[in-house]
Design a protein around this motif. Structure first.
Motif, PDB file in Angstrom:
ATOM      1  N   VAL A  94       0.839  -1.205   0.000  1.00 40.79           N
ATOM      2  CA  VAL A  94       0.000   0.000   0.000  1.00 40.79           C
ATOM      3  C   VAL A  94       0.874   1.255   0.000  1.00 40.79           C
ATOM      4  O   VAL A  94       0.622   2.197  -0.758  1.00 40.79           O
ATOM      5  CB  VAL A  94      -0.971  -0.015   1.202  1.00 40.79           C
ATOM      6  CG1 VAL A  94      -1.697   1.311   1.332  1.00 40.79           C
ATOM      7  CG2 VAL A  94      -1.969  -1.170   1.069  1.00 40.79           C
ATOM      8  N   ALA A  95       1.913   1.266   0.830  1.00 39.85           N
ATOM      9  CA  ALA A  95       2.807   2.428   0.875  1.00 39.85           C
ATOM     10  C   ALA A  95       3.489   2.644  -0.479  1.00 39.85           C
ATOM     11  O   ALA A  95       3.585   3.784  -0.967  1.00 39.85           O
ATOM     12  CB  ALA A  95       3.845   2.253   1.976  1.00 39.85           C
ATOM     13  N   MET A  96       3.941   1.553  -1.087  1.00 33.08           N
ATOM     14  CA  MET A  96       4.592   1.686  -2.404  1.00 33.08           C
ATOM     15  C   MET A  96       3.614   2.168  -3.465  1.00 33.08           C
ATOM     16  O   MET A  96       4.002   2.909  -4.375  1.00 33.08           O
ATOM     17  CB  MET A  96       5.221   0.354  -2.831  1.00 33.08           C
ATOM     18  CG  MET A  96       6.510   0.063  -2.127  1.00 33.08           C
ATOM     19  SD  MET A  96       7.515  -1.254  -2.875  1.00 33.08           S
ATOM     20  CE  MET A  96       6.357  -2.548  -3.201  1.00 33.08           C
ATOM     21  N   MET A  97       2.360   1.770  -3.364  1.00 32.28           N
ATOM     22  CA  MET A  97       1.361   2.245  -4.318  1.00 32.28           C
ATOM     23  C   MET A  97       1.232   3.767  -4.230  1.00 32.28           C
ATOM     24  O   MET A  97       1.182   4.451  -5.256  1.00 32.28           O
ATOM     25  CB  MET A  97       0.017   1.569  -4.067  1.00 32.28           C
ATOM     26  CG  MET A  97      -0.014   0.107  -4.451  1.00 32.28           C
ATOM     27  SD  MET A  97      -1.523  -0.727  -3.940  1.00 32.28           S
ATOM     28  CE  MET A  97      -2.710  -0.010  -5.042  1.00 32.28           C
ATOM     29  N   PHE A  98       1.192   4.285  -3.020  1.00 32.19           N
ATOM     30  CA  PHE A  98       1.080   5.733  -2.856  1.00 32.19           C
ATOM     31  C   PHE A  98       2.344   6.453  -3.315  1.00 32.19           C
ATOM     32  O   PHE A  98       2.272   7.455  -4.025  1.00 32.19           O
ATOM     33  CB  PHE A  98       0.758   6.086  -1.396  1.00 32.19           C
ATOM     34  CG  PHE A  98      -0.702   6.026  -1.094  1.00 32.19           C
ATOM     35  CD1 PHE A  98      -1.519   7.113  -1.357  1.00 32.19           C
ATOM     36  CD2 PHE A  98      -1.264   4.879  -0.560  1.00 32.19           C
ATOM     37  CE1 PHE A  98      -2.877   7.061  -1.080  1.00 32.19           C
ATOM     38  CE2 PHE A  98      -2.616   4.814  -0.287  1.00 32.19           C
ATOM     39  CZ  PHE A  98      -3.433   5.904  -0.551  1.00 32.19           C
ATOM     40  N   VAL A  99       3.502   5.946  -2.907  1.00 35.61           N
ATOM     41  CA  VAL A  99       4.762   6.582  -3.305  1.00 35.61           C
ATOM     42  C   VAL A  99       4.894   6.560  -4.822  1.00 35.61           C
ATOM     43  O   VAL A  99       5.266   7.565  -5.449  1.00 35.61           O
ATOM     44  CB  VAL A  99       5.963   5.886  -2.625  1.00 35.61           C
ATOM     45  CG1 VAL A  99       7.281   6.326  -3.235  1.00 35.61           C
ATOM     46  CG2 VAL A  99       5.947   6.154  -1.128  1.00 35.61           C
ATOM     47  N   SER A 100       4.577   5.426  -5.420  1.00 33.22           N
ATOM     48  CA  SER A 100       4.668   5.296  -6.873  1.00 33.22           C
ATOM     49  C   SER A 100       3.769   6.302  -7.574  1.00 33.22           C
ATOM     50  O   SER A 100       4.173   6.961  -8.540  1.00 33.22           O
ATOM     51  CB  SER A 100       4.281   3.874  -7.281  1.00 33.22           C
ATOM     52  OG  SER A 100       4.121   3.777  -8.676  1.00 33.22           O
ATOM     53  N   LEU A 102       2.301   9.111  -6.285  1.00 32.06           N
ATOM     54  CA  LEU A 102       2.561  10.508  -5.958  1.00 32.06           C
ATOM     55  C   LEU A 102       3.898  11.009  -6.513  1.00 32.06           C
ATOM     56  O   LEU A 102       4.017  12.177  -6.889  1.00 32.06           O
ATOM     57  CB  LEU A 102       2.501  10.716  -4.448  1.00 32.06           C
ATOM     58  CG  LEU A 102       1.133  10.449  -3.811  1.00 32.06           C
ATOM     59  CD1 LEU A 102       1.213  10.563  -2.309  1.00 32.06           C
ATOM     60  CD2 LEU A 102       0.072  11.376  -4.375  1.00 32.06           C
ATOM     61  N   ALA A 103       4.901  10.144  -6.558  1.00 30.01           N
ATOM     62  CA  ALA A 103       6.213  10.552  -7.063  1.00 30.01           C
ATOM     63  C   ALA A 103       6.377  10.220  -8.537  1.00 30.01           C
ATOM     64  O   ALA A 103       7.428  10.474  -9.102  1.00 30.01           O
ATOM     65  CB  ALA A 103       7.312   9.878  -6.246  1.00 30.01           C
ATOM     66  N   ASN A 104       5.355   9.603  -9.119  1.00 31.56           N
ATOM     67  CA  ASN A 104       5.378   9.195 -10.528  1.00 31.56           C
ATOM     68  C   ASN A 104       6.534   8.244 -10.827  1.00 31.56           C
ATOM     69  O   ASN A 104       7.209   8.358 -11.837  1.00 31.56           O
ATOM     70  CB  ASN A 104       5.403  10.417 -11.450  1.00 31.56           C
ATOM     71  CG  ASN A 104       4.916  10.070 -12.845  1.00 31.56           C
ATOM     72  OD1 ASN A 104       4.182   9.096 -13.022  1.00 31.56           O
ATOM     73  ND2 ASN A 104       5.329  10.845 -13.824  1.00 31.56           N
TER      74      ASN A 104
END
Length: 153
Positions: A94-100, A102-104
């Motif tokens: 889940v954290a990687m989904m958001f980072v991916s 949001l940071a493109n």
């Protein structure tokens, strides 16, 4: 620098819903396993109190049951560890989904690999849980002398 659009965050939250439901399921399952561990520990404490005063066949039965309990504690502890690790891997997904998002960053392969690892950990935890359940059935085997099968009606 421009912040994330609400639609981007909203879409990421929608994509993260399934792993979050899985996380809730893992949490419920961990609750069951911790409950089993508590029952096993309670049983061990009861037998440990009876053990020093027992003699003969009863003493042998206590030793036998304590050995099974010791193995069950180890097995259920492994199951709890593996399911907890699975839950942590889901959190990482889940954290990687958001980072991916949001940071493109294009880290979809790592998200997929983390999810696969989570599923493998969960499967291993479930297998250990199944083994512990089977061991518990062995421990509650009713002795034949208590069944009084040879007694005439």
């Amino acid at each position: 620098m421009e912040g994330p659009y609400l639609s981007t965050v909203s879409e990421t939250i929608q994509a993260a819903i399934a792993p979050v439901f899985l996380l809730a399921g893992i949490g419920a399952f961990l609750n069951v396993m911790v409950g089993r561990l508590a029952r096993i520990v309670d049983r061990a404490r009861n037998i440990e109190q009876l053990h020093p005063r027992s003699t003969g066949p009863e003493h042998d039965r206590h030793v036998w049951e304590l050995r099974i309990i010791d193995r069950r504690i180890a097995v259920i502890n492994n199951a709890i560890f593996l399911c907890t690790a699975s839950g942590l891997a889901i959190c990482f997904v889940v954290a990687m989904m958001f980072v991916s998002r949001l940071a493109n960053w294009h880290i979809g392969i790592w998200v997929a690999i983390s999810f696969i690892i989570s599923m493998l950990l969960l499967m291993a935890g479930l297998i250990y849980f199944l083994v512990e359940v089977r061991m518990s059935l062995e421990a509650i085997h009713v002795r034949e002398e208590l069944l009084e099968l040879d007694r005439k009606k």
